[in-house]
Design an enzyme around this catalytic site. Sequence first.
Site, PDB file in Angstrom:
ATOM      1  N   ASP A 112       0.943  -1.187  -0.210  1.00 34.91           N
ATOM      2  CA  ASP A 112      -0.117  -0.208  -0.137  1.00 34.91           C
ATOM      3  C   ASP A 112       0.879   1.203   0.008  1.00 34.91           C
ATOM      4  O   ASP A 112       0.362   2.469  -0.201  1.00 34.91           O
ATOM      5  CB  ASP A 112      -1.018   0.123   1.231  1.00 34.91           C
ATOM      6  CG  ASP A 112      -0.258  -0.203   2.522  1.00 34.91           C
ATOM      7  OD1 ASP A 112       0.889  -0.113   2.717  1.00 34.91           O
ATOM      8  OD2 ASP A 112      -1.221   0.172   3.506  1.00 34.91           O
ATOM      9  N   SER A 113       2.225   1.033  -0.031  1.00 37.91           N
ATOM     10  CA  SER A 113       3.020   2.234  -0.049  1.00 37.91           C
ATOM     11  C   SER A 113       2.657   2.881  -1.581  1.00 37.91           C
ATOM     12  O   SER A 113       3.127   3.886  -1.763  1.00 37.91           O
ATOM     13  CB  SER A 113       4.386   1.750   0.052  1.00 37.91           C
ATOM     14  OG  SER A 113       4.960   0.588  -0.864  1.00 37.91           O
ATOM     15  N   ASP A 142      -1.199  -6.107  -0.444  1.00 32.56           N
ATOM     16  CA  ASP A 142      -1.663  -5.444   1.091  1.00 32.56           C
ATOM     17  C   ASP A 142      -2.999  -5.381   0.659  1.00 32.56           C
ATOM     18  O   ASP A 142      -3.536  -4.626  -0.113  1.00 32.56           O
ATOM     19  CB  ASP A 142      -0.929  -4.067   0.979  1.00 32.56           C
ATOM     20  CG  ASP A 142       0.290  -3.935   1.874  1.00 32.56           C
ATOM     21  OD1 ASP A 142       0.445  -5.069   2.678  1.00 32.56           O
ATOM     22  OD2 ASP A 142       1.107  -3.198   1.687  1.00 32.56           O
ATOM     23  N   LYS A 153      -1.154  -9.175   2.669  1.00 35.34           N
ATOM     24  CA  LYS A 153      -0.571  -9.005   3.666  1.00 35.34           C
ATOM     25  C   LYS A 153      -1.451  -7.883   4.576  1.00 35.34           C
ATOM     26  O   LYS A 153      -2.206  -7.094   3.927  1.00 35.34           O
ATOM     27  CB  LYS A 153       0.623  -8.179   3.466  1.00 35.34           C
ATOM     28  CG  LYS A 153       1.422  -7.673   4.618  1.00 35.34           C
ATOM     29  CD  LYS A 153       2.662  -7.422   4.651  1.00 35.34           C
ATOM     30  CE  LYS A 153       2.975  -6.121   3.921  1.00 35.34           C
ATOM     31  NZ  LYS A 153       2.503  -4.693   4.486  1.00 35.34           N
ATOM     32  N   GLU A 161      -1.975  -5.540   8.537  1.00 39.44           N
ATOM     33  CA  GLU A 161      -1.092  -4.817   9.563  1.00 39.44           C
ATOM     34  C   GLU A 161      -1.834  -5.251  10.805  1.00 39.44           C
ATOM     35  O   GLU A 161      -3.189  -5.275  10.882  1.00 39.44           O
ATOM     36  CB  GLU A 161      -1.160  -3.580   9.383  1.00 39.44           C
ATOM     37  CG  GLU A 161      -0.180  -3.147   8.323  1.00 39.44           C
ATOM     38  CD  GLU A 161       0.106  -1.719   8.097  1.00 39.44           C
ATOM     39  OE1 GLU A 161      -0.337  -1.026   9.046  1.00 39.44           O
ATOM     40  OE2 GLU A 161       0.684  -1.216   6.932  1.00 39.44           O
ATOM     41  N   GLU A 200       8.391  -4.379  11.033  1.00 38.93           N
ATOM     42  CA  GLU A 200       9.130  -2.932  10.517  1.00 38.93           C
ATOM     43  C   GLU A 200       9.332  -2.089  11.690  1.00 38.93           C
ATOM     44  O   GLU A 200       8.700  -1.784  12.693  1.00 38.93           O
ATOM     45  CB  GLU A 200       7.966  -2.440   9.545  1.00 38.93           C
ATOM     46  CG  GLU A 200       8.345  -0.866   9.258  1.00 38.93           C
ATOM     47  CD  GLU A 200       7.168  -0.381   8.146  1.00 38.93           C
ATOM     48  OE1 GLU A 200       6.399  -1.274   7.562  1.00 38.93           O
ATOM     49  OE2 GLU A 200       7.325   0.969   7.819  1.00 38.93           O
TER      50      GLU A 200
HETATM   51  O1  KIV Z   1       3.613  -1.389   1.650  1.00 37.78           O
HETATM   52  C1  KIV Z   1       4.595  -1.378   1.735  1.00 37.78           C
HETATM   53  O2  KIV Z   1       5.489  -1.092   1.132  1.00 37.78           O
HETATM   54  C2  KIV Z   1       4.993  -2.344   2.919  1.00 37.78           C
HETATM   55  C3  KIV Z   1       6.619  -2.819   3.103  1.00 37.78           C
HETATM   56  C4  KIV Z   1       7.269  -1.622   3.686  1.00 37.78           C
HETATM   57  C5  KIV Z   1       6.595  -3.835   3.894  1.00 37.78           C
HETATM   58  O3  KIV Z   1       4.161  -2.658   3.668  1.00 37.78           O
END
Ligand code: KIV
Length: 289
Positions: free
Chosen positions: A50-51, A89, A118, A120, A187
């Site tokens: 989600d970055s 994500d 993934k 959180e 992280e």
């Molecule tokens: O969204 C992302 O890039 C991440 C990584 C930093 C693990 O969750």
Amino acid sequence: MPASRTGTITAPAVQARKGNGEPLVMVTAYDAPSARIADEAGVDLILVGDSVAMVVLGHEDTLQVTVEEMAHHTAAAARARPRAMLVADLPWLSYHLSPPETVRNAAALVRAGARAVKLEGGRKRLPMVSAVLDAEIPVMGHLGLTPQSLHAMGGYKVQGRERAAAAALVDDAVALADAGCFCIVLEAIPSTLAREITEAVAVPTIGIGAGPWCDGQVLVFHDLLGLEDRITATFVRRYASIKADAVAAVAEFARDVRARRFPTEAESYGGGHTGAGLSGSRRGGSKTA
Ligand code: KIV
């Protein structure tokens, strides 16, 4: 969704790498070219993180990206048909309301081409983790600095420095592993804590700003290539300066155009109608008739 490619890395294969010596390598990618680059480089996992909200879509934080946008980017990365395991994500608020809604959102990412999702958080996410696992979708956990909790955490801060917080993170990691997560991202936590967690769980840990003792490491594509040069976190190592190279290349193109050095006759078509089309696969492609 593209057809499966033989030899792709699977969740059980990633899980089996626990403690076998060679660290896992994960990198983010958000489209077909970046997934192709990561895959040709031989990474084990590609994360459509989600970055994307920050490094591609220009938002201030990751909270702005939606399931539809994550599916769009996941599908683009999946079209590269990577051998690496493609993980997507679940964005903020896509797994917070109810287990059924979480499963529907995870399924949207799987249908877009992800092989796992993934999410959180620790013990409070267990009902969602179990529901997604019950739908036969592998889940990667994410603990420590969880950027979707930006406002609750009071900013992007190293987590687990106090003893109680560290103990809670160990308990969260054990709970996620026991629930069936195949892997856990850690992280921005002290490296000693990452080591303690790595030793406490039976699944691989993948660190970002969590020191050298994790079972693997992940970096954001744009950070490691120097495509994003605005933020420099302590844990980022830049392996290239693509932004600087790109600015220099575009500036050179601009100078050539303004000085009428581009295009030359050799880069132009002759007169007369031959009926020949462009042989390149796209308009303006480098292969021309
Ligand atoms: O969204 C992302 O890039 C991440 C990584 C930093 C693990 O969750």
